[in-house]
Design an enzyme around this catalytic site. Sequence first.
Site, PDB file in Angstrom:
ATOM      1  N   THR A 150      31.742  42.610  40.345  1.00 39.08           N
ATOM      2  CA  THR A 150      32.061  42.318  38.948  1.00 39.08           C
ATOM      3  C   THR A 150      30.864  41.695  38.251  1.00 39.08           C
ATOM      4  O   THR A 150      30.135  40.915  38.867  1.00 39.08           O
ATOM      5  CB  THR A 150      33.196  41.271  38.908  1.00 39.08           C
ATOM      6  OG1 THR A 150      34.302  41.806  39.596  1.00 39.08           O
ATOM      7  CG2 THR A 150      33.572  40.890  37.493  1.00 39.08           C
ATOM      8  N   VAL A 179      45.015  45.893  40.347  1.00 42.07           N
ATOM      9  CA  VAL A 179      44.255  44.997  39.477  1.00 42.07           C
ATOM     10  C   VAL A 179      43.598  43.938  40.346  1.00 42.07           C
ATOM     11  O   VAL A 179      44.223  43.409  41.270  1.00 42.07           O
ATOM     12  CB  VAL A 179      45.178  44.334  38.432  1.00 42.07           C
ATOM     13  CG1 VAL A 179      44.403  43.331  37.583  1.00 42.07           C
ATOM     14  CG2 VAL A 179      45.814  45.389  37.540  1.00 42.07           C
ATOM     15  N   GLY A 180      42.338  43.606  40.044  1.00 39.55           N
ATOM     16  CA  GLY A 180      41.619  42.588  40.806  1.00 39.55           C
ATOM     17  C   GLY A 180      41.705  41.226  40.139  1.00 39.55           C
ATOM     18  O   GLY A 180      42.570  40.965  39.302  1.00 39.55           O
ATOM     19  N   THR A 201      32.888  37.065  41.577  1.00 41.31           N
ATOM     20  CA  THR A 201      32.742  38.460  41.967  1.00 41.31           C
ATOM     21  C   THR A 201      33.122  38.562  43.433  1.00 41.31           C
ATOM     22  O   THR A 201      32.964  37.600  44.173  1.00 41.31           O
ATOM     23  CB  THR A 201      31.313  38.976  41.740  1.00 41.31           C
ATOM     24  OG1 THR A 201      31.216  40.319  42.255  1.00 41.31           O
ATOM     25  CG2 THR A 201      30.274  38.123  42.448  1.00 41.31           C
TER      26      THR A 201
HETATM   27  N1  GLY Z   1      36.346  41.330  41.811  1.00 40.04           N
HETATM   28  C1  GLY Z   1      36.732  42.563  41.318  1.00 40.04           C
HETATM   29  C2  GLY Z   1      37.869  43.194  41.980  1.00 40.04           C
HETATM   30  O1  GLY Z   1      38.252  42.832  43.078  1.00 40.04           O
HETATM   31  O2  GLY Z   1      38.407  44.088  41.398  1.00 40.04           O
END
Ligand code: GLY
Length: 315
Positions: A150, A179-180, A201
């Site tokens: 990210t 979804v993250g 991230t």
């Molecule tokens: N950190 C981004 C995701 O896991 O989607």
Amino acid sequence: MWGIIATWRMAHDGILAAKRLLEEKSTCGDAVETAIKCVEDYPFYKSVGYGGLPNERGIVEMDAAFMDGDTFKIGAVAGIVDIANPIAVARRLSEEKFNSFRVGQGATEFAMLAGFERKNMLTERAKKIWQKRLDEMAKTNLSPYDGHDTVGVVALDKSQSMAAGTSSSGLFMKKQGRVGDSPLSGSGFYVDSKIGGAAATGLGEDLMKGCLSYEIVRLMGEGLSPQAACDQAVYRFSDTLKERYGKAGAFSLIAMNNEGEWGVATNVEFTFSLATEKEQPAIYLANPGPEQNTIIEPITKEWLDAYEKRIKAPV
Ligand code: GLY
């Protein structure tokens, strides 16, 4: 005092653009949006915006969020498709009193009706990588999941206001609708202009177990420096997760306080970029240290050359 910090080497051009804005007294919100748009627009970054790798059905579903540290206004989108700059949509949504976090078709329709640029976000290159991975998965037991880097940004402007933002195309080969952490307040990002901000991230499924962005801001609010807050939150939680869940995915956090001091912590090799009124824009390399600490060094030309080669290598 002004300052800006962002996850990954990929954010550096955006940091340079945002630095010019912050020097000229632009708002931290404009700085965050500008920095993230640069990453979203660049086709060779595989985990954000245009060129981002798709889900298992070959669709680029993106997550993004924006937070204003003065008012705590938050806007977020999840699973948005065919929109050039999810961060701009998230920022616009942060102005809404209700319905400020939209998912799937609701997010995409909002963006289209509000006049945000439409774009097919699946590049030929990303499609090839996806097809190749499908072929590999059919032949081996290779884990399909990969690539969740990210872009997360925290900025402080000359008026002492702060903002944070994130944007991600999420986990490569994710299931439709996955979804993250990136659009989730407290997990992917958090900012309070009276304290500071943080962004994350890494593996969203694990980041959201620890609400690490909020935890770092909370620790800074108790008087810890951004570096001490990042170290404490990230390494403790990584250990706790290993103990209680059995393993910890890769994750890295960045933070800046309202004096422009910054910190990072990570359980894998991690790059980040920053600029402040006192520090020239630079990219750094971070690694977990031996004693719940973080080893930070300037990036080398060799590392940057190898990276450039890697992201543009033929598929
Ligand atoms: N950190 C981004 C995701 O896991 O989607």
